[in-house]
Motif scaffolding. Structure first.
Motif, PDB file in Angstrom:
ATOM      1  N   ALA A   1     -15.620  -2.311  -8.097  1.00 58.79           N
ATOM      2  CA  ALA A   1     -14.955  -2.286  -6.737  1.00 58.79           C
ATOM      3  C   ALA A   1     -13.747  -1.994  -6.744  1.00 58.79           C
ATOM      4  O   ALA A   1     -13.418  -0.971  -5.724  1.00 58.79           O
ATOM      5  N   PRO A   2     -12.567  -1.911  -7.458  1.00 64.61           N
ATOM      6  CA  PRO A   2     -11.292  -1.206  -7.309  1.00 64.61           C
ATOM      7  C   PRO A   2     -11.131   0.359  -7.386  1.00 64.61           C
ATOM      8  O   PRO A   2     -10.860   0.860  -6.657  1.00 64.61           O
ATOM      9  N   PHE A   3     -12.233   0.594  -8.180  1.00 60.73           N
ATOM     10  CA  PHE A   3     -12.490   2.269  -8.461  1.00 60.73           C
ATOM     11  C   PHE A   3     -12.856   2.722  -7.165  1.00 60.73           C
ATOM     12  O   PHE A   3     -12.746   3.664  -6.653  1.00 60.73           O
ATOM     13  N   PHE A   4     -14.131   2.001  -6.598  1.00 60.26           N
ATOM     14  CA  PHE A   4     -14.746   2.611  -5.423  1.00 60.26           C
ATOM     15  C   PHE A   4     -13.860   2.424  -4.046  1.00 60.26           C
ATOM     16  O   PHE A   4     -13.516   3.585  -3.523  1.00 60.26           O
ATOM     17  N   GLU A   5     -12.838   1.281  -4.177  1.00 58.14           N
ATOM     18  CA  GLU A   5     -12.200   1.149  -3.026  1.00 58.14           C
ATOM     19  C   GLU A   5     -10.941   2.082  -3.121  1.00 58.14           C
ATOM     20  O   GLU A   5     -10.369   2.484  -2.057  1.00 58.14           O
ATOM     21  N   PHE A   6     -10.465   2.335  -4.137  1.00 60.40           N
ATOM     22  CA  PHE A   6      -8.980   3.239  -4.235  1.00 60.40           C
ATOM     23  C   PHE A   6      -9.473   4.432  -4.956  1.00 60.40           C
ATOM     24  O   PHE A   6      -8.452   5.451  -5.036  1.00 60.40           O
TER      25      PHE A   6
ATOM     26  N   THR B   1     -10.651   7.361  -8.035  1.00 67.00           N
ATOM     27  CA  THR B   1     -10.152   7.678  -9.397  1.00 67.00           C
ATOM     28  C   THR B   1      -9.592   9.067  -9.424  1.00 67.00           C
ATOM     29  O   THR B   1      -9.771   9.798  -8.387  1.00 67.00           O
ATOM     30  N   SER B   2      -9.160   9.658 -10.587  1.00 65.79           N
ATOM     31  CA  SER B   2      -8.961  10.987 -11.003  1.00 65.79           C
ATOM     32  C   SER B   2     -10.360  11.684 -10.464  1.00 65.79           C
ATOM     33  O   SER B   2     -10.151  13.182 -10.030  1.00 65.79           O
ATOM     34  N   LYS B   3     -11.241  11.272 -10.822  1.00 65.59           N
ATOM     35  CA  LYS B   3     -12.776  12.043 -10.657  1.00 65.59           C
ATOM     36  C   LYS B   3     -13.514  11.575  -9.210  1.00 65.59           C
ATOM     37  O   LYS B   3     -14.425  12.168  -9.195  1.00 65.59           O
ATOM     38  N   MET B   4     -13.023  10.558  -8.577  1.00 63.64           N
ATOM     39  CA  MET B   4     -13.866  10.159  -7.627  1.00 63.64           C
ATOM     40  C   MET B   4     -12.868   9.878  -6.510  1.00 63.64           C
ATOM     41  O   MET B   4     -11.888   8.915  -6.596  1.00 63.64           O
ATOM     42  N   PRO B   5     -13.229  10.277  -5.117  1.00 65.29           N
ATOM     43  CA  PRO B   5     -12.381  10.035  -4.258  1.00 65.29           C
ATOM     44  C   PRO B   5     -12.933   8.342  -3.700  1.00 65.29           C
ATOM     45  O   PRO B   5     -13.679   7.946  -4.109  1.00 65.29           O
ATOM     46  N   PRO B   6     -11.556   7.949  -2.923  1.00 74.57           N
ATOM     47  CA  PRO B   6     -11.645   6.659  -2.609  1.00 74.57           C
ATOM     48  C   PRO B   6     -12.696   6.183  -1.491  1.00 74.57           C
ATOM     49  O   PRO B   6     -13.131   7.319  -0.741  1.00 74.57           O
ATOM     50  N   ARG B   7     -13.568   5.105  -1.668  1.00 80.11           N
ATOM     51  CA  ARG B   7     -14.634   4.840  -0.659  1.00 80.11           C
ATOM     52  C   ARG B   7     -14.282   3.547  -0.292  1.00 80.11           C
ATOM     53  O   ARG B   7     -14.979   2.384  -0.664  1.00 80.11           O
ATOM     54  N   PRO B   8     -13.407   3.130   0.507  1.00 79.14           N
ATOM     55  CA  PRO B   8     -12.933   1.728   0.780  1.00 79.14           C
ATOM     56  C   PRO B   8     -13.916   1.135   1.586  1.00 79.14           C
ATOM     57  O   PRO B   8     -14.414   1.544   2.193  1.00 79.14           O
ATOM     58  N   VAL B   9     -13.989  -0.267   1.174  1.00 76.45           N
ATOM     59  CA  VAL B   9     -14.826  -0.938   1.774  1.00 76.45           C
ATOM     60  C   VAL B   9     -14.323  -2.297   2.374  1.00 76.45           C
ATOM     61  O   VAL B   9     -14.272  -2.455   3.543  1.00 76.45           O
ATOM     62  N   LEU B  10     -13.324  -2.870   1.745  1.00 80.31           N
ATOM     63  CA  LEU B  10     -12.640  -4.320   2.331  1.00 80.31           C
ATOM     64  C   LEU B  10     -11.746  -3.750   3.372  1.00 80.31           C
ATOM     65  O   LEU B  10     -11.935  -4.369   4.578  1.00 80.31           O
ATOM     66  N   GLY B  11     -10.837  -2.867   3.082  1.00 82.60           N
ATOM     67  CA  GLY B  11      -9.834  -2.362   4.191  1.00 82.60           C
ATOM     68  C   GLY B  11     -10.488  -2.103   5.715  1.00 82.60           C
ATOM     69  O   GLY B  11     -10.106  -2.702   6.658  1.00 82.60           O
ATOM     70  N   PRO B  12     -11.519  -1.282   5.517  1.00 84.75           N
ATOM     71  CA  PRO B  12     -12.220  -0.773   6.728  1.00 84.75           C
ATOM     72  C   PRO B  12     -13.005  -2.152   7.398  1.00 84.75           C
ATOM     73  O   PRO B  12     -13.090  -2.218   8.681  1.00 84.75           O
TER      74      PRO B  12
END
Length: 162
Positions: free
Chosen positions: A107-112, A114-125
């Motif tokens: 979940a933190p990697f998805f939310e924020f 990584t160097s290889k993956m753009p953020p796809r925030p879930v909780l903030g939105p």
């Protein structure tokens, strides 16, 4: 009519009001937490637009889409493969505190990102999407607490105590 007056009567009135407001706020917070959890779950698998300072979700990389296709997963469904991530979201409220999140270690990697993956925030939105709902529910809970506190005070027969 109770035979109480002065500071004791005022103290009882404030105590009843405090209890009613707190209960209303706790109930409202539970409703808000449940709504944010559901919104977070609903976002998964769909590209999300920018909202509340959060950028829109980037398209999945071609290599990711190819890997998903090879494994039989839905195309164009970011953060969605097996449904495990969606089902990992939960909430817990205790008193006037709420915790909403995912137990998935990714979940933190998805939310924020990584160097290889753009953020796809879930909780903030999910919070931003529900901003007006949150204000409405917490406001209603506070008003209901005041009204409930007045009703408790009235039912105890303390109307004339100041």
């Amino acid at each position: 009519m109770k035979d109480l007056s002065g500071f004791l009567g005022a103290a009882l009135q404030f105590a009843a009001l405090d209890i009613a407001i707190r209960k209303g706020m706790e109930d409202g917070l539970e409703e808000v937490a449940r709504r944010i959890e559901q919104t977070a779950k609903d976002e998964i698998g769909h590209y999300q637009p920018a909202i509340g300072g959060f950028s829109e979700w980037a398209q999945l990389a071609e290599s990711t889409e190819a890997d998903k296709a090879r494994k039989g997963f839905e195309p164009n469904a970011p953060l969605e493969r097996t449904g495990q991530f969606r089902e990992s979201w939960e909430h817990k409220t205790e008193g006037l505190e709420a915790v909403i999140g995912s137990k998935d270690e990714r979940a933190p990697f998805f939310e924020f990102g990584t160097s290889k993956m753009p953020p796809r925030p879930v909780l903030g939105p999910a919070v931003a999407i529900n901003g007006n709902f949150i204000k409405k529910i917490i406001g209603r809970a506070t008003v209901n607490g005041f009204v409930g506190g007045a009703a408790i005070h009235h039912s105890l027969g303390y109307d004339d105590i100041v």
